[in-house]
Design a protein around this motif. Structure first.
Motif, PDB file in Angstrom:
ATOM      1  N   GLY A  56      18.542  32.633  46.694  1.00  0.00           N
ATOM      2  CA  GLY A  56      19.779  32.841  45.950  1.00  0.00           C
ATOM      3  C   GLY A  56      20.757  33.737  46.689  1.00  0.00           C
ATOM      4  N   ILE A  57      20.245  34.774  47.327  1.00  0.00           N
ATOM      5  CA  ILE A  57      21.106  35.701  48.067  1.00  0.00           C
ATOM      6  C   ILE A  57      21.754  35.018  49.266  1.00  0.00           C
ATOM      7  N   TYR A  58      20.993  34.174  49.967  1.00  0.00           N
ATOM      8  CA  TYR A  58      21.567  33.456  51.108  1.00  0.00           C
ATOM      9  C   TYR A  58      22.619  32.443  50.657  1.00  0.00           C
ATOM     10  N   LYS A  59      22.381  31.812  49.499  1.00  0.00           N
ATOM     11  CA  LYS A  59      23.380  30.880  48.960  1.00  0.00           C
ATOM     12  C   LYS A  59      24.663  31.624  48.612  1.00  0.00           C
ATOM     13  N   LEU A  60      24.503  32.768  47.958  1.00  0.00           N
ATOM     14  CA  LEU A  60      25.668  33.563  47.582  1.00  0.00           C
ATOM     15  C   LEU A  60      26.391  34.089  48.812  1.00  0.00           C
ATOM     16  N   ASP A  61      25.645  34.401  49.868  1.00  0.00           N
ATOM     17  CA  ASP A  61      26.268  34.863  51.099  1.00  0.00           C
ATOM     18  C   ASP A  61      27.128  33.763  51.704  1.00  0.00           C
ATOM     19  N   GLU A  62      26.649  32.516  51.614  1.00  0.00           N
ATOM     20  CA  GLU A  62      27.446  31.379  52.097  1.00  0.00           C
ATOM     21  C   GLU A  62      28.704  31.219  51.254  1.00  0.00           C
ATOM     22  N   ARG A  63      28.566  31.384  49.929  1.00  0.00           N
ATOM     23  CA  ARG A  63      29.740  31.298  49.050  1.00  0.00           C
ATOM     24  C   ARG A  63      30.734  32.413  49.382  1.00  0.00           C
ATOM     25  N   SER A  64      30.202  33.575  49.767  1.00  0.00           N
ATOM     26  CA  SER A  64      31.064  34.695  50.125  1.00  0.00           C
ATOM     27  C   SER A  64      31.882  34.375  51.375  1.00  0.00           C
ATOM     28  N   LYS A  65      31.244  33.729  52.349  1.00  0.00           N
ATOM     29  CA  LYS A  65      31.957  33.312  53.566  1.00  0.00           C
ATOM     30  C   LYS A  65      33.029  32.284  53.233  1.00  0.00           C
ATOM     31  N   GLN A  66      32.658  31.328  52.340  1.00  0.00           N
ATOM     32  CA  GLN A  66      33.621  30.313  51.907  1.00  0.00           C
ATOM     33  C   GLN A  66      34.806  30.976  51.208  1.00  0.00           C
ATOM     34  N   GLN A  67      34.526  31.965  50.372  1.00  0.00           N
ATOM     35  CA  GLN A  67      35.573  32.689  49.652  1.00  0.00           C
ATOM     36  C   GLN A  67      36.511  33.393  50.633  1.00  0.00           C
ATOM     37  N   ALA A  68      35.929  34.003  51.671  1.00  0.00           N
ATOM     38  CA  ALA A  68      36.734  34.732  52.659  1.00  0.00           C
ATOM     39  C   ALA A  68      37.659  33.786  53.425  1.00  0.00           C
ATOM     40  N   VAL A  69      37.158  32.601  53.778  1.00  0.00           N
ATOM     41  CA  VAL A  69      37.969  31.615  54.507  1.00  0.00           C
ATOM     42  C   VAL A  69      39.135  31.150  53.642  1.00  0.00           C
ATOM     43  N   LEU A  70      38.824  30.813  52.383  1.00  0.00           N
ATOM     44  CA  LEU A  70      39.868  30.340  51.478  1.00  0.00           C
ATOM     45  C   LEU A  70      40.889  31.439  51.187  1.00  0.00           C
ATOM     46  N   ALA A  71      40.402  32.682  51.056  1.00  0.00           N
ATOM     47  CA  ALA A  71      41.312  33.797  50.805  1.00  0.00           C
ATOM     48  C   ALA A  71      42.263  33.991  51.986  1.00  0.00           C
ATOM     49  N   TYR A  72      41.725  33.849  53.212  1.00  0.00           N
ATOM     50  CA  TYR A  72      42.554  33.986  54.408  1.00  0.00           C
ATOM     51  C   TYR A  72      43.649  32.920  54.429  1.00  0.00           C
ATOM     52  N   LYS A  73      43.250  31.681  54.177  1.00  0.00           N
ATOM     53  CA  LYS A  73      44.230  30.584  54.187  1.00  0.00           C
ATOM     54  C   LYS A  73      45.278  30.780  53.101  1.00  0.00           C
ATOM     55  N   ARG A  74      44.810  31.197  51.916  1.00  0.00           N
ATOM     56  CA  ARG A  74      45.729  31.402  50.792  1.00  0.00           C
ATOM     57  C   ARG A  74      46.745  32.489  51.111  1.00  0.00           C
ATOM     58  N   GLU A  75      46.275  33.578  51.696  1.00  0.00           N
ATOM     59  CA  GLU A  75      47.163  34.698  52.003  1.00  0.00           C
ATOM     60  C   GLU A  75      48.162  34.340  53.107  1.00  0.00           C
ATOM     61  N   MET A  76      47.709  33.600  54.131  1.00  0.00           N
ATOM     62  CA  MET A  76      48.614  33.203  55.202  1.00  0.00           C
ATOM     63  C   MET A  76      49.687  32.244  54.695  1.00  0.00           C
ATOM     64  N   ASN A  77      49.283  31.271  53.881  1.00  0.00           N
ATOM     65  CA  ASN A  77      50.250  30.321  53.317  1.00  0.00           C
ATOM     66  C   ASN A  77      51.221  31.028  52.374  1.00  0.00           C
TER      67      ASN A  77
END
Length: 333
Positions: A210-231
């Motif tokens: 579960g922790i590794y899955k959540l860590d992957e979701r955290s990386k996904q969240q960071a990527v989307l947050a970066y794109k959202r902020e740049m746009n």
């Protein structure tokens, strides 16, 4: 003030009087409800006239939107999972082993920061031992899982009978504050029964997955947050115009002007505030006194006989209000 008095009112309600009272109360509640509806309609109408769609949406969503708490929970969960994974990797152990140690430490009153520092100390000493240093953990020089080393070291230290020798050994490994910070582990080690009770019903393998899955979701969240902020920077670059900055400056200047005006008149404002507080206290005292009388008069014919006495007993209070209100309001009371 006139002397206090006690008046006994006999009021025996019958069916008709109760129905009449209920009807009056229903009318009161209906009027209050209608006033609220009318008031809200007026406010909403002003919002529609004076505010843009974005401002209206923001105001309403602030009231009815429950998503903020859920977003916070998502972020907290992802952060906690990421921290557990990072601490485990930093300590040179698996997530499930670190989670077990951390849970046991917390159950003994040892916070996670102390545990992390102790594991880091073990890792450093084992690393030095691998390089040939004859330190207190030399016999563990070939171990790779620092959680297991920590577990075994604490158990061996706790088995030392002499308290002074046990404290000295703990200090040689974990520093002079070992006994203070790791007290229960130094004296008891890892009690198998307590450990079993702690982990009963907990699937550590599932926790790790579960922790590794959540860590992957955290990386996904960071990527989307970066794109959202740049746009968003692109959008805001076109939205925040020179006129926007000029209007912002005027708004900030107005705020400062108001603040400075209020500061110049601080003493007067404080006096007004004090006066209003006195008035509210006086009126509260007055209505607290006459309220019960008014209610009795409303619901009992016999209460009419109280009116002359009520007027007499409140005369002093009225006189005080008449004398003091002009002074409170800045006149010559």
């Amino acid at each position: 003030m006139a002397k206090s008095y006690i008046v006994t009112i006999k009021f025996e309600p019958n069916n008709n009087s109760l129905k009449e009272t209920e009807k009056k109360l229903n009318n009161v509640f209906s009027r209050v409800t209608q006033r609220f509806k009318n008031g809200f309609s007026k406010v909403w109408g002003k919002m529609k006239i004076g505010a843009g769609l974005a401002a209206m949406t923001t105001a309403i969503m602030a009231i009815i939107n429950p998503m903020s708490a859920l977003n916070d929970r998502i972020n907290q969960t992802l952060t906690k999972a990421g921290n557990l994974k990072d601490r485990a990797q930093g300590a040179g152990t698996s997530v499930k082993n670190y989670a077990a140690l951390q849970g046991y430490a917390v159950s003994k009153g040892i916070n996670e920061e102390v545990l992390s520092a102790a594991l880091a100390r073990v890792q450093t000493m084992v690393g030095a031992a691998k390089g040939g240093e004859q330190n207190a953990l030399y016999q563990f020089r070939n171990e790779t899982d620092m959680a297991k080393v920590f577990y075994n070291v604490m158990n061996r230290i706790s088995e030392i009978k002499d308290p002074a020798e046990r404290a000295a050994m703990a200090s040689s490994v974990f520093g002079q504050k070992a006994l203070t910070q790791l007290g229960p582990l130094v004296t008891e080690g890892f009690n198998k029964q307590d450990f079993a009770a702690l982990l009963k019903g907990v699937d550590l393998n599932a926790v790790e997955k579960g922790i590794y899955k959540l860590d992957e979701r955290s990386k996904q969240q960071a990527v989307l947050a970066y794109k959202r902020e740049m746009n968003d920077l692109i959008v805001k670059g076109n939205t925040i115009t020179s006129q926007t900055i000029t209007a912002q400056d005027k708004s900030e200047q107005s705020k400062l002007k108001l603040e400075n005006t209020q500061l110049k008149s601080f003493a007067d404002i404080a006096n007004v505030d004090h006066t209003l507080t006195e008035i509210k206290a006086m009126l509260s005292e007055f209505f607290g006194f006459v309220g019960p009388v008014i209610n009795v008069i409303k619901f009992s014919v016999e209460g009419l006989s109280m009116i002359p006495q009520a007027i007499t007993d409140t005369k002093d209070l009225f006189d005080m209000l008449i004398k003091r209100l002009p002074k409170w309001l800045g006149g010559r009371g």
